[in-house]
Write a protein that holds these residues in place. Structure first.
Motif, PDB file in Angstrom:
ATOM      1  N   ARG A 264      -0.566 -12.625  -4.918  1.00 19.37           N
ATOM      2  CA  ARG A 264       0.054 -11.338  -5.233  1.00 19.37           C
ATOM      3  C   ARG A 264      -0.962 -10.321  -5.761  1.00 19.37           C
TER       4      ARG A 264
ATOM      5  N   THR B  72      -1.866  -3.064   2.767  1.00 24.48           N
ATOM      6  CA  THR B  72      -1.653  -3.046   4.208  1.00 24.48           C
ATOM      7  C   THR B  72      -2.650  -2.116   4.880  1.00 24.48           C
TER       8      THR B  72
ATOM      9  N   LEU C 164      -2.748  -8.972  -2.810  1.00 21.74           N
ATOM     10  CA  LEU C 164      -1.877  -8.089  -2.039  1.00 21.74           C
ATOM     11  C   LEU C 164      -1.556  -6.799  -2.794  1.00 21.74           C
TER      12      LEU C 164
ATOM     13  N   PHE D  17       8.967  -4.547  -0.039  1.00 22.52           N
ATOM     14  CA  PHE D  17       7.824  -4.284  -0.909  1.00 22.52           C
ATOM     15  C   PHE D  17       6.604  -5.087  -0.456  1.00 22.52           C
ATOM     16  N   LEU D  18       6.802  -6.393  -0.256  1.00 22.43           N
ATOM     17  CA  LEU D  18       5.665  -7.239   0.121  1.00 22.43           C
ATOM     18  C   LEU D  18       5.162  -6.911   1.517  1.00 22.43           C
ATOM     19  N   ALA D  19       6.039  -6.302   2.356  1.00 21.56           N
ATOM     20  CA  ALA D  19       5.604  -5.931   3.702  1.00 21.56           C
ATOM     21  C   ALA D  19       4.977  -4.541   3.710  1.00 21.56           C
ATOM     22  N   GLY D  20       4.761  -3.967   2.530  1.00 15.22           N
ATOM     23  CA  GLY D  20       4.018  -2.722   2.468  1.00 15.22           C
ATOM     24  C   GLY D  20       4.850  -1.449   2.435  1.00 15.22           C
ATOM     25  N   THR D  21       6.131  -1.548   2.054  1.00 14.21           N
ATOM     26  CA  THR D  21       6.948  -0.346   1.904  1.00 14.21           C
ATOM     27  C   THR D  21       6.962   0.026   0.423  1.00 14.21           C
TER      28      THR D  21
ATOM     29  N   MET E 120       0.595 -10.397   3.771  1.00 11.93           N
ATOM     30  CA  MET E 120       0.991 -11.708   3.255  1.00 11.93           C
ATOM     31  C   MET E 120       2.274 -12.192   3.901  1.00 11.93           C
TER      32      MET E 120
ATOM     33  N   PRO F 173       1.235  -3.257  -2.339  1.00 11.15           N
ATOM     34  CA  PRO F 173       1.186  -3.889  -1.011  1.00 11.15           C
ATOM     35  C   PRO F 173       1.030  -2.845   0.098  1.00 11.15           C
TER      36      PRO F 173
END
Lengths: 542, 370
Positions: free
Chosen positions: A321, A350, A324, B203-207, A356, A346
C-alpha cells in the motif's frame, strides 16, 4: 492413520485423562474449496493441545467446527463420548466449550463484570442479580491478576493481557471445560505473554482442556502437552513435543508439496539474465509507517519478480500500500528510476506506472455491478476517451474484448457483470485492469487466493509475461510453494521488518531444494522475535 | 427468443416501472378529471415541478457516489433570497443570478470540504448546512421585505416562452440533458459510478475518491443555486421556510427512478421521471377533488408501492435469469461458467434492498412537501 501411535505420550499417560471432545474425520467444503478434509482430534481434560499449520491449512475451520459456529459436512463430533451435532455456538457453550478469538469480542465500554455475564446475566426475578455476578467474578479473578478496581472499570481501559483474562473469566464463569484460544499471544508483550502462559497452566490444573492455536513455534515447548499439525486442510500428525524441535515442526507444517510445485513450472526461466544486471525501477530507503512497517529498505528491478514472505500481520500488504500511495510513510524515501518521489495516491501511482492487484477481491478489487469492460478500463479512462473528454465506448469494448481473449477470461461478453464471473476469471479481469494503464511495476497481493488450479496457472503465466516484457513484479503470497517458484528473490518480513532476502528455487544463489528454502523462510518468518523486538520498540520510543 | 426471454428483456429496460407508473397515473387522472389533460394544466404542472426536477438531478449525482445531500432545499430558498435581494438593491439581473448560483457554490464547497476532505458523515454535514441555510434565510427575510423586482428579463426566466415552451422548463431540460450526458459519456461520470459501486476498489485502481465526493456536493450546491434563481423568478417574492422539504422530494424522485441509496446506480433521466410522477400525483389529486388533508398519505403510499413494484420486477428478472441459466446448463452438458455463476446467489445482486427503515422514512416524510 499413524498419529494415534505417535500420540502415545511419555510425559502424561493418556489413560488417566478423559477425552472431553473428539472429532472423527471431520470435513468441510465450500464451493470449489476443501477447507478441511477428514481431520481427527482429541482434547483431553487437563491438557494443553497446540494446533499448528500455515495460513489456510484449516486451523480456523477446525476451530469453527469445534465451537459450533459451523457444522461439518462429514465426520462426527463427540462430547464426553456422546455424539453431538452443533447448529450454533450456544449449543457448544452449553456443553462447556468456550472460544477466545484473536479479535477481541468484548464490549469495550462495559465493565469486567458486565462483560463476563454479557447476554447471560444472572437474574433475580425481573432484576439483574448484580451482587451474585460480582461475587462470582471476584472469586475467580484473584488467581488471574485482576484487582477489585479492575472489575468496575470499562474493559476498553484495560490492557491486552487483562482483556484476555476477562475472556478467560467469561469462560470459567460458565464452567467451561474446553477453552479454545486463537493466537492468544498476538499483541502481547514478552512479560505479558509469560503471565498468560501461567494462566493457561492454571486452567490446565483445573482440569480444563485447552486448544491453543499459534504461529510462534518457540513458545510451544514446555507448555504444550500435545501438538497437532494441519497442512493443506488435512491432519499431518498429533505429536509429543518432547520428541520435536521447532525445525522438525516446520518440516511437518511445510511438508513436500511436489505435486503442487510441478504446475508452477510453466515457464522456463533458466535463460533469463542474472538479476543483478537488471536496472532498478523503484528503491525504498528506510521506509517506516508505525507500527506496521519499520525501516524497510529494498529495491525492485525491471524484469524481476520479488516475493514477499511472512505470516499474516508481518506488514506485507502494508508495504504494498505504501508503494501504491494508498498510505503515506511516516519516514524514509522512495526513488523511482533513481529520482526521489512522493507517491501521493493510487491515482498518482497509476500515472507513475505502478498498479496493484489487491488481496480481497470482493471488497477491494471488483466493481461488482459494473461490466467487465468498465472494470478493465477504470485504471486509464483517458485511453478510451476522445481528447480526454468523451468516452469512446466502441474503443473501450474493443480493448476489453482483446484483453478477454489475451488473458483467457471466460465470459459471455465484455458487457457481462463482473460479479457473475468465477473467482479465477474475476481475478484475471483485475489483472487485465492493472495492465490496462501500462504499468512498469505490478504488486500482486495473494493473486491466487480462492482461484482454481487452471486459473492459477494462467495467472502465473500473466505474471511471467509481464516481467519478461521488462515489468517489475512484487508478489505477496502466503502459499510458500507459489512464492518459491515465482520469485527471483524472496524478501522475508516479520513484525513490520525485513529480516532477510534469499533467492528463489532454481535461481542463481539458491540455497537448496524447495523444501529446504521453505523451512528457512518459515523459521525466519515465525521465529519468536519477542525480546529483541520489545527492546527495539523501546529504543524507537526513546 | 422465447416469449419468456422477451418478457425478461422488456422488464429489464431501465426505468420502465416508473415510466409505466407515470403513464398509469396520467391516464387515471385524465379519465377522472376533464381538466387534467389540458395545455394550461400540463404547463402549470411542469413549471411547478422544475425545481424538484433540478434538485433530483443534482441529488442523483450525490446518491450515485453513495452520499446524500439534505441541504439542497434550504440552499434553494437561500439562493432565491440572495438573488432577489441583489436585484432589489439595484444590481443588474445577471449579477442577481450570479449571487444565487454563488450561494449554491458556497454551500457546495462547505459540504464538499467537510465530507470529502475531512471525511465527516454526509448526513450529519448536510443536516447542519440545511439548518444553517434555513436560519440564514430567516435572518434575511426578517429584516427586509423581499417582494417584487421589476426586471422584465429576469421574470421572463420562468414566465416567458421559447418556441411556446416555458423558458424555465427549457433551461431545466438543457441542464438535465447536460447532466445525463456527463454522467454517461465522460470519464468523470464513469468514475462516479466506480466510486459508488466500491469505493475501496475504485481507490486502489487509481480513482480519486476525494475528487468524486467533493465534485458531487459542489455540483449539487450549484444546481440548488440555479433552482433558487428560477424559484425567485417564478415567485418574485421570498418568505422564511422557502424551499424547505424540497430535499426530501428530490430524494423521493431519485428513489422512484430506481436509484440505489447504497450508491453505484442511477440516472438523471429516471430521476426526472420520478419527479414528474410526484408532480402528476399531487396535481391530479387536487383536480379530482381529494381532500388536501389526504395528499400526504396518498403520495407516501404510492411512493412505497412504486418502489416495491420496482424491486419486485427486479426480483422477477433475477429469478427468470437464474431459471433460464439452469435450463441452458441442462441443455448444454457442462453448463459453462456463466450458467454456474448465474445460479449462485451473486446473480441476485441487482436487487437492491432498501436500507432498513431509514430509506422509507425519508420517502414517506418527503410526501409532506410534495
Amino acid at each position: 492413520m499413524s498419529h494415534d501411535v505417535v500420540q502415545a505420550e511419555v510425559t502424561r499417560p493418556p489413560v488417566g485423562l478423559p477425552v472431553l471432545i473428539e472429532a472423527r474425520g471431520v470435513g468441510m467444503r465450500y464451493p470449489g474449496v476443501i477447507a478441511l478434509d477428514g481431520v481427527d482430534i482429541k482434547l483431553r481434560a487437563g491438557e494443553i493441545h497446540a494446533l499448528l499449520g500455515e495460513n489456510g491449512a484449516g486451523k480456523s475451520t477446525l476451530i469453527g467446527l469445534l465451537s459450533g459456529i459451523s457444522t461439518p459436512d462429514s465426520g462426527e463430533l463427540f462430547v464426553d463420548g456422546v455424539k453431538q451435532h452443533f447448529n450454533s455456538a450456544k449449543q457448544a457453550q452449553a456443553l462447556g466449550i468456550s472460544t477466545i478469538y484473536q479479535e477481541q469480542t468484548l464490549a469495550p465500554d462495559l465493565t469486567v463484570v458486565q462483560n463476563v455475564y454479557f447476554g447471560r446475566e444472572l437474574r433475580r426475578g425481573l432484576l439483574l442479580d448484580e451482587g451474585a455476578m460480582r461475587r462470582r467474578v471476584e472469586s475467580l479473578c484473584g488467581e488471574f491478576g485482576l484487582t477489585a478496581a479492575d472489575l468496575d472499570s470499562p474493559v476498553g481501559a484495560l490492557g491486552a493481557l487483562k482483556q484476555h483474562v476477562v475472556q478467560i473469566l467469561k469462560a470459567l464463569a460458565f464452567d467451561a471445560r474446553v477453552v479454545i484460544l486463537d493466537e492468544p499471544t498476538s499483541g502481547l508483550e514478552e512479560s505479558e505473554r509469560q503471565l498468560l502462559f501461567e494462566h493457561m497452566g492454571r486452567l490446565r490444573d483445573r482440569g480444563v482442556a485447552l486448544l491453543w492455536v499459534t504461529h510462534r513455534l518457540d513458545e510451544l515447548f514446555g507448555l504444550a502437552d500435545v501438538i497437532t499439525v494441519l497442512r493443506d486442510s488435512r491432519l499431518v500428525a498429533s505429536v509429543n513435543p518432547a520428541e520435536h524441535s521447532p525445525d522438525s515442526l516446520v518440516r511437518l507444517m511445510v511438508g513436500r508439496k511436489r505435486s503442487e510445485g510441478e504446475h508452477l513450472r510453466v515457464h522456463d526461466r533458466s535463460e533469463r539474465i542474472q538479476s543483478n544486471s537488471r536496472e532498478e525501477f523503484i528503491r525504498l530507503e528506510h521506509v517506516s509507517r508505525y507500527p506496521l512497517l519499520r525501516d524497510i529498505s529494498l529495491s525492485i528491478r525491471r524484469g524481476e519478480i520479488l516475493g514477499l514472505a511472512g505470516i499474516a500481520g508481518a506488514g506485507r500488504t502494508e508495504l504494498g500500500r505504501i508503494i501504491l500511495g494508498a498510505d503515506r510513510p511516516d519516514s524514509g524515501s522512495l526513488f523511482l528510476d533513481g529520482k526521489e518521489v512522493t507517491i501521493r495516491s493510487p491515482r498518482h501511482a497509476t500515472r507513475l506506472g505502478i498498479s496493484m492487484v489487491p488481496e480481497e477481491r470482493k471488497t477491494q478489487s471488483i466493481l461488482g455491478t459494473m461490466s467487465i469492460a468498465n472494470n478493465i478500463s477504470i485504471t486509464d479512462l483517458g485511453k478510451v476517451s476522445r481528447n480526454n473528454i468523451v468516452l469512446d465506448r466502441r474503443r473501450e469494448n474493443r480493448l476489453a474484448k482483446e484483453a478477454i481473449r489475451d488473458l483467457g477470461i471466460k465470459s459471455s461478453s465484455e458487457q457481462q457483470k463482473i460479479v457473475n464471473l468465477s473467482g479465477g476469471n474475476q481475478q484475471k479481469a483485475i489483472v487485465a485492469r492493472c495492465l490496462f494503464s501500462g504499468p512498469s511495476l505490478m504488486i500482486f497481493d495473494e493473486p491466487t487466493q480462492g482461484v482454481d488450479v487452471a486459473a492459477k496457472t494462467d495467472i502465473y503465466r500473466l505474471i511471467y509475461d509481464f516481467v519478461d516484457k521488462g515489468g517489475a513484479a512484487v508478489v505477496i503470497s502466503s502459499e510458500l510453494p507459489e512464492l518459491l517458484h515465482l520469485s527471483d528473490r524472496i524478501a522475508v518480513m516479520r513484525e513490520g521488518r525485513l529480516v532477510d532476502e534469499l533467492a528463489g528455487v532454481d535461481r542463481p544463489g539458491c540455497l537448496g531444494s524447495e523444501s529446504e528454502i521453505a523451512e528457512t523462510i518459515m523459521a525466519m518468518a515465525a521465529r519468536e522475535a519477542g525480546h529483541s523486538a520489545a527492546a527495539d520498540t523501546k529504543e524507537e520510543m526513546a | 427468443m422465447s416469449a419468456r426471454e422477451r418478457l425478461v428483456r422488456i422488464a429489464s429496460i431501465d426505468g420502465l416501472p416508473i415510466a409505466a407508473a407515470l403513464v398509469a397515473a396520467a391516464v387515471f387522472f385524465t379519465a377522472a378529471s376533464p381538466f387534467f389533460l389540458t395545455g394550461e394544466n400540463i404547463r402549470n404542472l411542469l413549471i411547478q415541478s422544475v425545481f424538484v426536477i433540478l434538485l433530483a438531478a443534482g441529488m442523483t449525482y450525490v446518491l450515485i457516489v453513495g452520499g446524500i445531500d439534505l441541504s439542497v432545499g434550504s440552499t434553494t430558498g437561500l439562493s432565491a433570497a440572495m438573488t432577489l435581494m441583489t436585484i432589489m438593491n439595484g444590481a443588474p439581473w445577471p449579477v442577481g443570478i450570479l449571487a444565487g448560483i454563488g450561494t449554491g457554490v458556497v454551500v457546495g464547497v462547505i459540504n464538499g470540504f467537510f465530507i470529502a476532505i475531512l471525511q465527516i458523515n454526509a448526513f450529519i454535514v448536510t443536516l447542519a448546512t440545511l439548518s444553517i441555510g434555513a436560519g440564514a434565510l430567516q435572518v434575511i427575510t426578517s429584516g427586509t421585505q423581499l417582494t417584487g423586482v421589476d426586471s422584465e428579463t429576469f421574470l421572463a426566466l420562468t414566465k416567458g416562452n421559447i418556441l411556446g415552451i416555458p423558458t424555465g422548463l427549457v433551461i431545466t431540460l438543457v441542464i438535465i440533458a447536460l447532466l445525463e450526458w456527463v454522467l454517461l459519456a465522460t470519464p468523470y461520470g464513469r468514475s462516479l459510478f466506480a466510486v459508488g459501486t466500491n469505493p475501496q476498489a475504485a481507490f486502489l485502481a487509481g480513482t480519486s475518491i476525494r475528487r468524486a465526493n467533493f465534485s458531487v456536493y459542489l455540483l449539487s450546491g450549484v444546481i440548488a443555486g440555479a433552482a433558487g434563481v428560477l424559484l425567485a423568478s417564478h415567485l418574485n417574492s421570498v418568505q422564511p421556510g422557502l424551499g424547505q422539504g424540497y430535499e426530501l422530494s428530490a430524494i423521493a424522485a431519485a428513489v422512484l427512478g430506481g436509484i440505489a441509496l447504497s450508491g453505484g446506480r442511477g440516472s438523471v433521466w429516471r430521476s426526472l421521471i420520478g419527479a414528474l410522477f410526484l408532480a402528476t400525483l399531487s396535481q391530479g389529486l387536487q383536480l379530482v377533488g381529494v381532500d388536501p388533508l389526504w395528499f400526504n398519505i396518498v403520495t407516501g403510499a404510492s411512493i412505497v408501492i412504486a418502489v416495491a413494484f420496482d424491486r419486485a420486477t427486479q426480483h422477477f428478472i433475477a429469478g427468470q435469469l437464474r431459471s433460464l441459466a439452469r435450463k441452458q446448463s441442462h441443455d448444454i452438458s457442462g453448463g459453462g461458467l456463466e450458467a454456474e455463476a448465474l445460479r449462485s446467489p451473486a446473480a441476485a445482486a441487482p436487487i437492491e434492498v432498501q436500507p432498513a427503515g431509514a430509506g422509507n422514512h425519508e420517502i414517506t416524510s418527503g410526501a409532506r412537501n410534495i
